[in-house]
Motif scaffolding. Structure first.
Motif, PDB file in Angstrom:
ATOM      1  N   LEU A  20      26.637  31.068  40.714  1.00 11.43           N
ATOM      2  CA  LEU A  20      26.902  30.417  41.274  1.00 11.43           C
ATOM      3  C   LEU A  20      27.717  30.616  42.907  1.00 11.43           C
ATOM      4  O   LEU A  20      27.869  30.455  43.596  1.00 11.43           O
ATOM      5  CB  LEU A  20      28.620  29.966  41.314  1.00 11.43           C
ATOM      6  N   GLY A  21      27.376  32.374  43.166  1.00 13.50           N
ATOM      7  CA  GLY A  21      27.570  33.094  43.934  1.00 13.50           C
ATOM      8  C   GLY A  21      28.914  33.355  44.038  1.00 13.50           C
ATOM      9  O   GLY A  21      29.576  33.632  45.080  1.00 13.50           O
ATOM     10  N   MET A  22      30.306  33.706  43.110  1.00 13.26           N
ATOM     11  CA  MET A  22      31.256  33.362  43.272  1.00 13.26           C
ATOM     12  C   MET A  22      31.160  34.808  43.032  1.00 13.26           C
ATOM     13  O   MET A  22      30.953  35.654  41.980  1.00 13.26           O
ATOM     14  CB  MET A  22      31.856  32.685  41.410  1.00 13.26           C
ATOM     15  N   ASP A  23      32.535  35.561  43.991  1.00  7.93           N
ATOM     16  CA  ASP A  23      32.741  36.952  43.207  1.00  7.93           C
ATOM     17  C   ASP A  23      33.713  37.150  42.625  1.00  7.93           C
ATOM     18  O   ASP A  23      34.713  36.322  42.448  1.00  7.93           O
ATOM     19  CB  ASP A  23      33.279  37.591  45.287  1.00  7.93           C
ATOM     20  N   GLU A  24      34.051  38.038  42.380  1.00  9.87           N
ATOM     21  CA  GLU A  24      34.912  38.470  40.859  1.00  9.87           C
ATOM     22  C   GLU A  24      36.455  38.019  41.270  1.00  9.87           C
ATOM     23  O   GLU A  24      37.099  37.879  40.082  1.00  9.87           O
ATOM     24  CB  GLU A  24      35.074  40.094  41.410  1.00  9.87           C
ATOM     25  N   ASP A  25      36.982  38.402  42.238  1.00 10.75           N
ATOM     26  CA  ASP A  25      38.737  37.281  42.732  1.00 10.75           C
ATOM     27  C   ASP A  25      38.227  35.747  42.770  1.00 10.75           C
ATOM     28  O   ASP A  25      39.215  35.492  42.264  1.00 10.75           O
ATOM     29  CB  ASP A  25      39.037  38.023  44.614  1.00 10.75           C
ATOM     30  N   VAL A  26      37.539  34.829  43.214  1.00 15.69           N
ATOM     31  CA  VAL A  26      37.331  34.589  42.861  1.00 15.69           C
ATOM     32  C   VAL A  26      36.969  33.284  41.599  1.00 15.69           C
ATOM     33  O   VAL A  26      37.306  32.820  41.228  1.00 15.69           O
ATOM     34  CB  VAL A  26      35.994  33.383  43.577  1.00 15.69           C
ATOM     35  N   LEU A  27      36.629  33.696  40.980  1.00 13.39           N
ATOM     36  CA  LEU A  27      35.735  33.865  39.325  1.00 13.39           C
ATOM     37  C   LEU A  27      37.326  33.752  39.028  1.00 13.39           C
ATOM     38  O   LEU A  27      37.467  33.742  37.981  1.00 13.39           O
ATOM     39  CB  LEU A  27      34.894  34.905  38.484  1.00 13.39           C
ATOM     40  N   ARG A  28      38.101  35.053  39.105  1.00 19.80           N
ATOM     41  CA  ARG A  28      39.233  35.155  37.965  1.00 19.80           C
ATOM     42  C   ARG A  28      40.781  34.622  38.498  1.00 19.80           C
ATOM     43  O   ARG A  28      41.654  34.420  37.427  1.00 19.80           O
ATOM     44  CB  ARG A  28      39.890  36.886  38.865  1.00 19.80           C
ATOM     45  N   ALA A  29      40.484  33.886  39.624  1.00 14.78           N
ATOM     46  CA  ALA A  29      41.739  32.803  40.303  1.00 14.78           C
ATOM     47  C   ALA A  29      40.716  31.120  40.050  1.00 14.78           C
ATOM     48  O   ALA A  29      41.878  31.580  39.076  1.00 14.78           O
ATOM     49  CB  ALA A  29      41.420  32.668  41.590  1.00 14.78           C
ATOM     50  N   ARG A  30      39.871  31.463  39.601  1.00 17.81           N
ATOM     51  CA  ARG A  30      39.396  30.169  38.906  1.00 17.81           C
ATOM     52  C   ARG A  30      39.844  30.331  36.745  1.00 17.81           C
ATOM     53  O   ARG A  30      40.434  29.570  36.790  1.00 17.81           O
ATOM     54  CB  ARG A  30      38.023  29.766  38.752  1.00 17.81           C
ATOM     55  N   VAL A  31      39.499  31.387  36.588  1.00 15.84           N
ATOM     56  CA  VAL A  31      40.036  31.876  35.125  1.00 15.84           C
ATOM     57  C   VAL A  31      41.630  31.258  35.035  1.00 15.84           C
ATOM     58  O   VAL A  31      41.907  30.680  34.135  1.00 15.84           O
ATOM     59  CB  VAL A  31      39.466  32.772  34.716  1.00 15.84           C
ATOM     60  N   ALA A  32      42.576  31.832  36.198  1.00 18.24           N
ATOM     61  CA  ALA A  32      44.227  31.955  35.539  1.00 18.24           C
ATOM     62  C   ALA A  32      44.661  30.298  35.377  1.00 18.24           C
ATOM     63  O   ALA A  32      44.765  30.194  35.145  1.00 18.24           O
ATOM     64  CB  ALA A  32      44.368  32.883  37.040  1.00 18.24           C
ATOM     65  N   ALA A  33      43.816  29.638  36.807  1.00 17.16           N
ATOM     66  CA  ALA A  33      43.899  28.623  37.379  1.00 17.16           C
ATOM     67  C   ALA A  33      43.757  27.617  36.321  1.00 17.16           C
ATOM     68  O   ALA A  33      44.380  26.417  35.295  1.00 17.16           O
ATOM     69  CB  ALA A  33      43.430  27.644  38.309  1.00 17.16           C
ATOM     70  N   LEU A  34      42.673  27.856  35.036  1.00 19.71           N
ATOM     71  CA  LEU A  34      41.877  27.102  33.973  1.00 19.71           C
ATOM     72  C   LEU A  34      42.730  27.749  32.466  1.00 19.71           C
ATOM     73  O   LEU A  34      42.966  26.128  31.547  1.00 19.71           O
ATOM     74  CB  LEU A  34      40.825  27.550  33.628  1.00 19.71           C
ATOM     75  N   THR A  35      43.104  28.937  32.433  1.00 19.48           N
ATOM     76  CA  THR A  35      43.589  29.617  31.466  1.00 19.48           C
ATOM     77  C   THR A  35      45.123  29.953  31.359  1.00 19.48           C
ATOM     78  O   THR A  35      45.762  30.161  30.533  1.00 19.48           O
ATOM     79  CB  THR A  35      42.809  30.760  30.329  1.00 19.48           C
ATOM     80  N   GLY A  36      45.630  30.194  32.646  1.00 20.06           N
ATOM     81  CA  GLY A  36      46.875  30.738  32.623  1.00 20.06           C
ATOM     82  C   GLY A  36      46.611  32.303  32.449  1.00 20.06           C
ATOM     83  O   GLY A  36      47.241  33.047  32.170  1.00 20.06           O
ATOM     84  N   SER A  37      45.297  32.973  32.068  1.00  9.47           N
ATOM     85  CA  SER A  37      45.520  34.039  31.599  1.00  9.47           C
ATOM     86  C   SER A  37      44.750  35.001  33.244  1.00  9.47           C
ATOM     87  O   SER A  37      44.160  34.596  33.713  1.00  9.47           O
ATOM     88  CB  SER A  37      44.379  34.580  30.202  1.00  9.47           C
ATOM     89  N   GLU A  38      45.201  36.066  33.323  1.00  8.65           N
ATOM     90  CA  GLU A  38      44.785  36.451  34.906  1.00  8.65           C
ATOM     91  C   GLU A  38      43.564  37.658  33.704  1.00  8.65           C
ATOM     92  O   GLU A  38      42.767  38.593  35.143  1.00  8.65           O
ATOM     93  CB  GLU A  38      45.970  38.159  35.217  1.00  8.65           C
ATOM     94  N   SER A  39      43.369  38.583  32.583  1.00  9.57           N
ATOM     95  CA  SER A  39      42.326  38.953  31.864  1.00  9.57           C
ATOM     96  C   SER A  39      41.347  37.685  31.476  1.00  9.57           C
ATOM     97  O   SER A  39      41.310  37.470  30.576  1.00  9.57           O
ATOM     98  CB  SER A  39      42.897  40.327  31.389  1.00  9.57           C
ATOM     99  N   ILE A  40      40.489  38.296  31.939  1.00  7.62           N
ATOM    100  CA  ILE A  40      39.002  37.550  31.410  1.00  7.62           C
ATOM    101  C   ILE A  40      38.422  37.867  30.353  1.00  7.62           C
ATOM    102  O   ILE A  40      38.047  37.122  28.984  1.00  7.62           O
ATOM    103  CB  ILE A  40      37.252  37.861  32.043  1.00  7.62           C
ATOM    104  N   SER A  41      38.984  38.888  29.749  1.00 11.24           N
ATOM    105  CA  SER A  41      38.524  39.918  28.792  1.00 11.24           C
ATOM    106  C   SER A  41      39.313  39.966  27.765  1.00 11.24           C
ATOM    107  O   SER A  41      39.265  40.192  26.154  1.00 11.24           O
ATOM    108  CB  SER A  41      38.404  41.139  29.260  1.00 11.24           C
TER     109      SER A  41
END
Length: 130
Positions: A20-41
């Protein structure tokens, strides 16, 4: 207790984000918005499924078509790779940087197809020279 994110889920999240061409910061922001977690792992398996499901529909838009995948398999068969599918997957991984044919984008599938065509033409030239 909730199970932890699996290695394939983690790979899928990063691969989909890359598609999708997402950089790491955008991905982490999306994950945080969806899950409330700052860490993907540190996601749970269920949270990872939710993230993948959220990202996947957007990634599907640019997936390689069935016709492209069929052509890639036909070219691999012409190269004599039918009995060794790992050979095709190795080629795809090297040139498109994805682990499975189903993850190819349309552009990546086109590049893989062109690369396989070049290999076939080189094979034909090599046979004529001998």
């Amino acid at each position: 207790m909730a199970t932890r994110i699996t290695a394939p889920q983690l790979k899928k999240i990063w691969a989909t984000a890359r598609e999708l061409g997402m950089d790491e910061d955008v991905l982490r922001a999306r994950v945080a918005a969806l899950t409330g977690s700052e860490s993907i792992s540190k996601l749970t398996s269920q949270q990872a499924r939710n993230v993948i499901d959220n990202l996947a529909p957007k990634a599907q838009i640019n997936r390689a078509s069935r016709e492209q995948l069929w052509k890639i398999n036909q070219l691999a068969e012409q190269l004599g790779w039918k009995d060794n599918p790992k050979r095709l997957l190795g080629f795809v991984k090297k040139y498109a940087r994805v682990d499975a044919l189903g993850w190819l984008t349309r552009d990546q599938a086109w590049r893989v197809t062109e690369g396989l065509k070049k290999l076939i033409s080189k094979q034909k030239v090599h046979k004529v020279v001998k």
